[in-house]
Scaffold this active site. Structure first.
Site, PDB file in Angstrom:
ATOM      1  N   THR A 101     -13.096  -4.202   2.117  1.00 41.37           N
ATOM      2  CA  THR A 101     -12.117  -3.186   2.510  1.00 41.37           C
ATOM      3  C   THR A 101     -12.623  -2.343   3.679  1.00 41.37           C
ATOM      4  O   THR A 101     -11.886  -2.056   4.624  1.00 41.37           O
ATOM      5  CB  THR A 101     -11.781  -2.272   1.321  1.00 41.37           C
ATOM      6  OG1 THR A 101     -11.306  -3.067   0.228  1.00 41.37           O
ATOM      7  CG2 THR A 101     -10.715  -1.251   1.695  1.00 41.37           C
ATOM      8  N   GLN A 130      -6.506  -6.084   0.198  1.00 40.17           N
ATOM      9  CA  GLN A 130      -6.872  -4.960   1.053  1.00 40.17           C
ATOM     10  C   GLN A 130      -7.070  -5.417   2.499  1.00 40.17           C
ATOM     11  O   GLN A 130      -7.861  -6.314   2.764  1.00 40.17           O
ATOM     12  CB  GLN A 130      -8.150  -4.287   0.558  1.00 40.17           C
ATOM     13  CG  GLN A 130      -8.008  -3.662  -0.826  1.00 40.17           C
ATOM     14  CD  GLN A 130      -8.451  -4.571  -1.945  1.00 40.17           C
ATOM     15  OE1 GLN A 130      -8.435  -5.793  -1.807  1.00 40.17           O
ATOM     16  NE2 GLN A 130      -8.854  -3.984  -3.069  1.00 40.17           N
ATOM     17  N   GLN A 152      -1.391  -3.723   1.819  1.00 38.87           N
ATOM     18  CA  GLN A 152      -2.252  -2.908   0.969  1.00 38.87           C
ATOM     19  C   GLN A 152      -3.348  -2.253   1.812  1.00 38.87           C
ATOM     20  O   GLN A 152      -3.954  -2.890   2.670  1.00 38.87           O
ATOM     21  CB  GLN A 152      -2.890  -3.774  -0.123  1.00 38.87           C
ATOM     22  CG  GLN A 152      -3.716  -2.979  -1.120  1.00 38.87           C
ATOM     23  CD  GLN A 152      -4.200  -3.826  -2.282  1.00 38.87           C
ATOM     24  OE1 GLN A 152      -3.768  -4.968  -2.464  1.00 38.87           O
ATOM     25  NE2 GLN A 152      -5.087  -3.280  -3.087  1.00 38.87           N
ATOM     26  N   ASP A 153      -3.557  -0.938   1.572  1.00 41.34           N
ATOM     27  CA  ASP A 153      -4.627  -0.189   2.250  1.00 41.34           C
ATOM     28  C   ASP A 153      -4.432  -0.134   3.773  1.00 41.34           C
ATOM     29  O   ASP A 153      -5.376  -0.343   4.541  1.00 41.34           O
ATOM     30  CB  ASP A 153      -6.004  -0.788   1.927  1.00 41.34           C
ATOM     31  CG  ASP A 153      -6.406  -0.592   0.475  1.00 41.34           C
ATOM     32  OD1 ASP A 153      -5.617  -0.009  -0.287  1.00 41.34           O
ATOM     33  OD2 ASP A 153      -7.510  -1.025   0.110  1.00 41.34           O
ATOM     34  N   ASP A 176      -1.268   1.654  -2.347  1.00 45.48           N
ATOM     35  CA  ASP A 176      -2.320   2.596  -1.932  1.00 45.48           C
ATOM     36  C   ASP A 176      -2.474   2.591  -0.409  1.00 45.48           C
ATOM     37  O   ASP A 176      -3.590   2.632   0.117  1.00 45.48           O
ATOM     38  CB  ASP A 176      -3.673   2.232  -2.567  1.00 45.48           C
ATOM     39  CG  ASP A 176      -3.614   2.182  -4.082  1.00 45.48           C
ATOM     40  OD1 ASP A 176      -2.768   2.880  -4.668  1.00 45.48           O
ATOM     41  OD2 ASP A 176      -4.405   1.432  -4.681  1.00 45.48           O
ATOM     42  N   ARG A 232      -1.683   8.084  -6.795  1.00 45.27           N
ATOM     43  CA  ARG A 232      -2.553   8.049  -7.970  1.00 45.27           C
ATOM     44  C   ARG A 232      -3.965   8.393  -7.500  1.00 45.27           C
ATOM     45  O   ARG A 232      -4.345   8.133  -6.353  1.00 45.27           O
ATOM     46  CB  ARG A 232      -2.519   6.677  -8.645  1.00 45.27           C
ATOM     47  CG  ARG A 232      -2.899   5.512  -7.747  1.00 45.27           C
ATOM     48  CD  ARG A 232      -2.884   4.212  -8.514  1.00 45.27           C
ATOM     49  NE  ARG A 232      -3.227   3.057  -7.685  1.00 45.27           N
ATOM     50  CZ  ARG A 232      -3.577   1.867  -8.158  1.00 45.27           C
ATOM     51  NH1 ARG A 232      -3.653   1.683  -9.476  1.00 45.27           N
ATOM     52  NH2 ARG A 232      -3.858   0.866  -7.354  1.00 45.27           N
ATOM     53  N   TRP A 234      -7.593   8.049  -6.794  1.00 48.65           N
ATOM     54  CA  TRP A 234      -8.669   7.057  -6.680  1.00 48.65           C
ATOM     55  C   TRP A 234      -9.984   7.628  -7.212  1.00 48.65           C
ATOM     56  O   TRP A 234     -10.796   6.921  -7.790  1.00 48.65           O
ATOM     57  CB  TRP A 234      -8.790   6.641  -5.212  1.00 48.65           C
ATOM     58  CG  TRP A 234      -9.809   5.578  -4.930  1.00 48.65           C
ATOM     59  CD1 TRP A 234     -10.376   4.699  -5.814  1.00 48.65           C
ATOM     60  CD2 TRP A 234     -10.377   5.265  -3.651  1.00 48.65           C
ATOM     61  NE1 TRP A 234     -11.266   3.867  -5.174  1.00 48.65           N
ATOM     62  CE2 TRP A 234     -11.290   4.188  -3.838  1.00 48.65           C
ATOM     63  CE3 TRP A 234     -10.221   5.789  -2.366  1.00 48.65           C
ATOM     64  CZ2 TRP A 234     -12.018   3.635  -2.793  1.00 48.65           C
ATOM     65  CZ3 TRP A 234     -10.939   5.229  -1.329  1.00 48.65           C
ATOM     66  CH2 TRP A 234     -11.829   4.170  -1.536  1.00 48.65           C
TER      67      TRP A 234
END
Length: 317
Positions: A101, A130, A152-153, A176, A232, A234
């Protein structure tokens, strides 16, 4: 002695003249009409630890580069022709070879006092896990009128010592897709979800007064998706606040979610003020989130949010 003084004066003058040789403006164009054909070449041509801003103008085009602005390249300003046709793109993702990531970025910003305007930062790997489009570790960063595109990410404002300001930007992703530990303000940004999932995943540390703050933003989604959470935690002290934000009907009534059923949310701070649209239903938010009152709202100013160890008030002009 006179000769020594004369030599020293000449040497200082030589250094000063050499310092002046570094350009304050550079142009990048794929067709060869600028100083460089790649953005990375232009970045590396900037004087290390510059004490004056350096503008790098980027002609319209698709630049397939894994771009890094190193820590010693300070005060760089990347300016594209137009955010729709000046695109920096790459396709790394976590699990591709030794990529994870943290190294999956299309663009990595480490040099302080960075600014970008009229550009698209895109990770084109697709929905493979990610895959970061823009990873920012630097302090005092402004991203203006840009697109940040991925899955994602997508956007990783990573360092807890970093302060970042995003204004009039478009950010899209799946899970996220705005995540990290930095102190970040998003103002008048369009945040677009492409999956039933989570928008934010802050990892704010205990010593930070603020995490992610959204002012006057707009949250939308692809029509098929109606189950999106605002965020949310992390990490345990995650902080995310939405102020005067328009929320589409894809936002779930409870608004927020725990992280994989752990207890991070018990020390996190998730709050709203003035949310409107079908994605906000009064009285239905999850019990551990907050609705700010007018007195609490007063502390949410750019001056307070970006105070840090040294005051910073971002200027976008």
């Amino acid at each position: 002695m006179k000769k020594l003084i004369f030599f020293c004066c000449c040497f200082v003058g030589f250094l000063a003249s050499k310092a002046q040789d570094y350009p304050k403006e550079l142009k990048v164009a794929k067709d060869g009409s600028g100083n460089y054909t790649t953005i990375q070449e232009a970045v590396m041509a900037v004087r290390d630890y510059s004490d004056v801003p350096v503008n790098i103008y980027i002609k319209a085009g698709v630049y397939k580069e894994k771009l890094v602005v190193p820590a010693q390249k300070t005060k760089i300003r990347l300016v594209g022709d137009n955010k729709d046709n000046t695109i920096i793109i790459y396709d790394d993702y976590s699990g591709k070879g030794n990529i994870n990531t943290y190294t999956s970025h299309t663009v990595l910003i480490q040099g302080n006092e960075f600014m970008a305007e009229n550009l698209t930062f895109e990770n084109s790997a697709g929905p493979v896990g990610q895959a970061v489009a823009l990873h920012v570790e630097a302090d005092r960063v402004i991203i203006k009128n840009c697109k940040i595109i991925g899955n994602q990410d997508t956007l990783f404002p990573s360092a807890d010592t970093s302060r970042q300001y995003y204004v009039d930007c478009y950010i899209e992703g799946t899970t996220d897709f705005i995540f990290g530990a930095a102190t970040v303000v998003f103002e008048r940004c369009h945040i677009h979800s492409k999956k039933n999932s989570y928008i934010t995943a802050a990892s704010t540390t205990e010593h930070q007064a603020f995490g992610f703050v959204f002012f006057n933003c707009k949250l939308t989604a692809e029509p098929a998706f109606k189950k999106v959470y605002l965020g949310r935690p992390w990490r345990p002290f995650a902080k995310t606040v939405f102020i005067d934000t328009e929320m589409g009907d894809h936002i779930l009534p409870q608004g927020w979610s725990p992280w994989n059923k752990n207890d991070n949310h018990k020390q996190s701070y998730y709050a709203e003020y003035g949310s409107f649209g079908p994605g906000y239903v009064a009285g239905q938010r999850i019990e551990w989130s907050h609705q700010l009152d007018k007195n609490e709202l007063k502390k949410y100013t750019l001056k307070n949010i970006f105070s840090g160890s040294n005051q910073w008030l971002p200027k976008t002009k």
